[in-house]
Write a protein that holds these residues in place. Structure first.
Motif, PDB file in Angstrom:
ATOM      1  N   UNK A   1       0.857  -1.202  -0.162  1.00  0.00           N
ATOM      2  CA  UNK A   1       0.088  -0.179   0.047  1.00  0.00           C
ATOM      3  C   UNK A   1       0.836   1.132  -0.049  1.00  0.00           C
ATOM      4  N   UNK A   2       0.508   2.153  -0.761  1.00  0.00           N
ATOM      5  CA  UNK A   2       1.202   3.597  -1.036  1.00  0.00           C
ATOM      6  C   UNK A   2       0.711   4.470   0.397  1.00  0.00           C
ATOM      7  N   UNK A   3       1.295   4.375   1.253  1.00  0.00           N
ATOM      8  CA  UNK A   3       1.088   5.409   2.451  1.00  0.00           C
ATOM      9  C   UNK A   3       1.502   6.815   2.039  1.00  0.00           C
ATOM     10  N   UNK A   4       1.483   7.756   2.778  1.00  0.00           N
ATOM     11  CA  UNK A   4       2.014   9.142   2.112  1.00  0.00           C
ATOM     12  C   UNK A   4       3.424   9.081   2.308  1.00  0.00           C
ATOM     13  N   UNK A   5       3.872   8.221   3.230  1.00  0.00           N
ATOM     14  CA  UNK A   5       5.533   8.314   3.531  1.00  0.00           C
ATOM     15  C   UNK A   5       6.201   7.321   2.666  1.00  0.00           C
ATOM     16  N   UNK A   6       5.528   6.446   1.968  1.00  0.00           N
ATOM     17  CA  UNK A   6       6.074   5.382   1.232  1.00  0.00           C
ATOM     18  C   UNK A   6       5.262   4.090   1.219  1.00  0.00           C
ATOM     19  N   UNK A   7       5.798   3.128   0.441  1.00  0.00           N
ATOM     20  CA  UNK A   7       5.094   1.864   0.136  1.00  0.00           C
ATOM     21  C   UNK A   7       5.271   0.915   1.315  1.00  0.00           C
ATOM     22  N   UNK A   8       4.459   0.276   2.038  1.00  0.00           N
ATOM     23  CA  UNK A   8       4.711  -0.905   2.968  1.00  0.00           C
ATOM     24  C   UNK A   8       3.681  -2.267   2.377  1.00  0.00           C
ATOM     25  N   UNK A   9       4.516  -3.235   2.944  1.00  0.00           N
ATOM     26  CA  UNK A   9       3.868  -4.594   2.679  1.00  0.00           C
ATOM     27  C   UNK A   9       2.726  -4.812   3.428  1.00  0.00           C
ATOM     28  N   UNK A  10       1.741  -5.290   2.838  1.00  0.00           N
ATOM     29  CA  UNK A  10       0.457  -5.671   3.444  1.00  0.00           C
ATOM     30  C   UNK A  10       0.285  -7.326   3.679  1.00  0.00           C
ATOM     31  N   UNK A  11       0.487  -7.931   2.487  1.00  0.00           N
ATOM     32  CA  UNK A  11       0.673  -9.443   2.288  1.00  0.00           C
ATOM     33  C   UNK A  11       1.855  -9.762   1.474  1.00  0.00           C
ATOM     34  N   UNK A  12       2.657 -11.138   1.825  1.00  0.00           N
ATOM     35  CA  UNK A  12       3.562 -11.437   1.202  1.00  0.00           C
ATOM     36  C   UNK A  12       3.060 -13.040   0.801  1.00  0.00           C
ATOM     37  N   UNK A  13       3.641 -13.367  -0.321  1.00  0.00           N
ATOM     38  CA  UNK A  13       3.362 -14.661  -0.943  1.00  0.00           C
ATOM     39  C   UNK A  13       4.916 -15.343  -1.528  1.00  0.00           C
ATOM     40  N   UNK A  14       4.946 -16.611  -0.974  1.00  0.00           N
ATOM     41  CA  UNK A  14       6.148 -17.154  -1.141  1.00  0.00           C
ATOM     42  C   UNK A  14       5.882 -18.636  -1.933  1.00  0.00           C
ATOM     43  N   UNK A  15       6.574 -18.969  -2.866  1.00  0.00           N
ATOM     44  CA  UNK A  15       6.648 -20.290  -3.454  1.00  0.00           C
ATOM     45  C   UNK A  15       7.844 -20.905  -2.548  1.00  0.00           C
ATOM     46  N   UNK A  16       7.317 -21.766  -1.919  1.00  0.00           N
ATOM     47  CA  UNK A  16       8.297 -22.182  -0.842  1.00  0.00           C
ATOM     48  C   UNK A  16       8.967 -23.872  -1.338  1.00  0.00           C
ATOM     49  N   UNK A  17       8.533 -24.391  -2.428  1.00  0.00           N
ATOM     50  CA  UNK A  17       8.974 -25.888  -2.648  1.00  0.00           C
ATOM     51  C   UNK A  17       8.537 -26.903  -1.658  1.00  0.00           C
ATOM     52  N   UNK A  18       9.078 -27.912  -1.448  1.00  0.00           N
ATOM     53  CA  UNK A  18       8.650 -28.922  -0.646  1.00  0.00           C
ATOM     54  C   UNK A  18       9.787 -28.972   0.666  1.00  0.00           C
ATOM     55  N   UNK A  19      10.652 -28.447   0.483  1.00  0.00           N
ATOM     56  CA  UNK A  19      11.705 -28.667   1.528  1.00  0.00           C
ATOM     57  C   UNK A  19      11.210 -28.718   3.103  1.00  0.00           C
ATOM     58  N   UNK A  20      10.529 -27.420   3.449  1.00  0.00           N
ATOM     59  CA  UNK A  20      10.161 -27.475   4.666  1.00  0.00           C
ATOM     60  C   UNK A  20       8.863 -28.525   4.926  1.00  0.00           C
ATOM     61  N   UNK A  21       8.221 -28.828   4.153  1.00  0.00           N
ATOM     62  CA  UNK A  21       7.173 -29.952   4.395  1.00  0.00           C
ATOM     63  C   UNK A  21       7.677 -31.281   4.694  1.00  0.00           C
ATOM     64  N   UNK A  22       9.022 -31.681   4.015  1.00  0.00           N
ATOM     65  CA  UNK A  22       9.600 -32.854   4.123  1.00  0.00           C
ATOM     66  C   UNK A  22      10.249 -32.787   5.543  1.00  0.00           C
ATOM     67  N   UNK A  23      11.003 -31.423   5.783  1.00  0.00           N
ATOM     68  CA  UNK A  23      11.787 -31.582   7.406  1.00  0.00           C
ATOM     69  C   UNK A  23      10.755 -31.580   8.367  1.00  0.00           C
ATOM     70  N   UNK A  24       9.538 -31.293   8.058  1.00  0.00           N
ATOM     71  CA  UNK A  24       8.582 -31.320   9.322  1.00  0.00           C
ATOM     72  C   UNK A  24       8.000 -32.746   9.343  1.00  0.00           C
ATOM     73  N   UNK A  25       8.006 -33.538   8.515  1.00  0.00           N
ATOM     74  CA  UNK A  25       7.585 -34.893   8.534  1.00  0.00           C
ATOM     75  C   UNK A  25       8.772 -35.857   8.390  1.00  0.00           C
ATOM     76  N   UNK A  26       9.936 -35.525   8.777  1.00  0.00           N
ATOM     77  CA  UNK A  26      11.228 -36.456   8.817  1.00  0.00           C
ATOM     78  C   UNK A  26      11.534 -36.967   7.706  1.00  0.00           C
ATOM     79  N   UNK A  27      11.161 -36.107   6.319  1.00  0.00           N
ATOM     80  CA  UNK A  27      11.569 -36.759   5.175  1.00  0.00           C
ATOM     81  C   UNK A  27      10.771 -38.010   4.688  1.00  0.00           C
ATOM     82  N   UNK A  28       9.772 -38.330   5.312  1.00  0.00           N
ATOM     83  CA  UNK A  28       8.875 -39.795   4.791  1.00  0.00           C
ATOM     84  C   UNK A  28       8.033 -39.293   3.635  1.00  0.00           C
TER      85      UNK A  28
END
Length: 440
Positions: A257-284
């Protein structure tokens, strides 16, 4: 119990610190109210938020609010944030995509995740007692600190880890078929001791479609923010630069959003792959594999929002300063908080003159019951001139004429036009107006 956040200890012993997402252009800390000291009108805007009960008084509260984190909200601020969260929940869980709601604990003693997405806290007295043990060597001190941290309670810093843990239990709901999502909102705690009202969507999809889904959700989220905006062009999306990508992410998009003092993030979207999902479930791999044309371990697209900053964005976006001339050719200035009807904390203000007789008060009581479903608030006669600055959609005035005719005066915030309506028409009129605005 007094507690102390051992942020530096966590960073030293657990893992390297994750890169913080900083404001695109940090807001200036203007405290003055004159045009020279307050070129962007930040001070005047913050004062309006305080005066009209969106933020509670106090420099600390206004400073927290300007940083886009939770503060002590006033009654109208609480309602605005609640309305915003309700609209977010509706947009995510009732969309054409298959999304389920989940609820995880903000406090935990579970150390299975290795501290990811958690902020450890220990009792300050225990930490002080340990540091004062001068006979311990550096290695011994580190070992004792590790034990202390392992015994400590953790506060979540995001919702992603909870969604990753809930992935396998949720597979029965979708017959192990992709794509689907898990959504949650609530308070999260940043390492800087700031509490944030955060929204989270973890979207699980096949590896070959993850990039398309990131684009899909980026478009949907930008459309959602613009839906409630008075000036939609102030909301935009930008790609996250490669040097700012988080660990385990390949792409990122920010809704800003463009506030009077500059742009600030409201939401952030990431493409995360499956690394963290595998780590959480012990790589099974076997228990993670799903169907989407072929068996595969899904990729994760995460959507994380800051609803405290969202509240500030809509307040800032909806504020208008209008000029008009009265009958005496005198220039009048009118501040109006033109919040979207579904977000406005107060839909209707019911007003009655001073010294009203008993019969007139009974009419007011009847009117309150009739339009209570439309967001009624009781506001004294001295508040009439402030309705527009509070964002109140309509002011309904009960007069002595109402006793005989049943007619009320209804004033619109946006047009300032006063219409005369029968008391029996008010409920349907207001309901249709808000419903029509919601469906645009």
């Amino acid at each position: 119990m007094q507690s102390h956040c051992v942020r530096s200890v966590l960073c030293t012993l657990k893992r390297p610190p994750r890169r913080e997402t900083r404001a695109l252009q940090p807001p200036s800390r203007h405290r003055g109210t004159s045009s020279g000291d307050d070129p962007h009108g930040v001070g005047r805007f913050m004062q309006l938020c305080v005066d009209r009960h969106y933020v509670s008084p106090g420099h600390t509260n206004t400073e927290l609010f300007q940083r886009g984190v939770s503060c002590v909200y006033g009654p109208l601020g609480v309602e605005l944030r609640r309305n915003l969260l309700e609209q977010w929940w509706r947009s995510v869980t009732r969309s054409s995509a298959q999304v389920f709601g989940i609820n995880t604990l903000c406090r935990s003693r579970d150390t299975a995740t290795g501290g990811r997405g958690q902020l450890g806290i220990v009792e300050s007295g225990c930490l002080k007692h340990l540091i004062e043990k001068h006979e311990l060597s550096k290695e011994q001190l580190i070992q004792e600190l590790e034990k202390l941290i392992q015994r400590s309670t953790s506060l979540r810093t995001d919702f992603l880890q909870g969604a990753l843990e809930q992935f396998v239990p949720s597979l029965d709901l979708v017959n192990r078929k992709l794509p689907f999502g898990l959504a949650e909102f609530g308070p999260c705690f940043r390492p800087s001791d700031a509490e944030v009202t955060q929204t989270s969507l973890a979207w699980f999809c096949s590896p070959r479609t993850s990039s398309q889904w990131l684009d899909h959700w980026a478009q949907q989220r930008l459309k959602w923010w613009r839906k409630f905006a008075l000036s939609p062009s102030d909301f935009s999306s930008i790609d996250v630069p490669a040097e700012e990508l988080e660990e385990a992410t390949s792409r990122g998009v920010r809704i800003v959003y463009s506030f009077p003092w500059g742009r600030e993030p409201l939401e952030t979207l990431w493409s995360r792959g499956h690394t963290e999902l595998l780590q959480t479930h012990k790589g099974v791999h076997s228990k993670l594999q799903c169907r989407d044309g072929r068996k595969s371990v899904p990729h994760v697209v995460s959507v994380t929002g800051n609803m405290d900053r969202g509240v500030m964005a809509f307040l800032c976006n909806s504020l208008q300063q209008l000029k008009k001339e009265d009958g005496m050719q005198k220039l009048l200035r009118r501040k109006v908080l033109k919040l979207h009807p579904v977000l406005a904390p107060v839909k209707v203000a019911l007003d009655i003159g001073r010294g009203a007789n008993m019969e007139l008060r009974q009419v007011r009581s009847t009117s309150e019951r009739i339009i209570s479903c439309c967001g009624l608030t009781r506001v004294s006669v001295s508040m009439r001139c402030r309705y527009d600055e509070m964002g109140v959609l309509f002011a309904v005035v009960v007069s002595e004429n109402t006793l005989e005719s049943g007619l009320l005066q209804v004033r619109s915030r946006d047009t300032t036009i006063r219409e005369t309506k029968h008391i029996s028409e008010i409920k349907n009129f207001l309901s249709r107006y808000i419903s029509a605005a919601d469906n645009l």
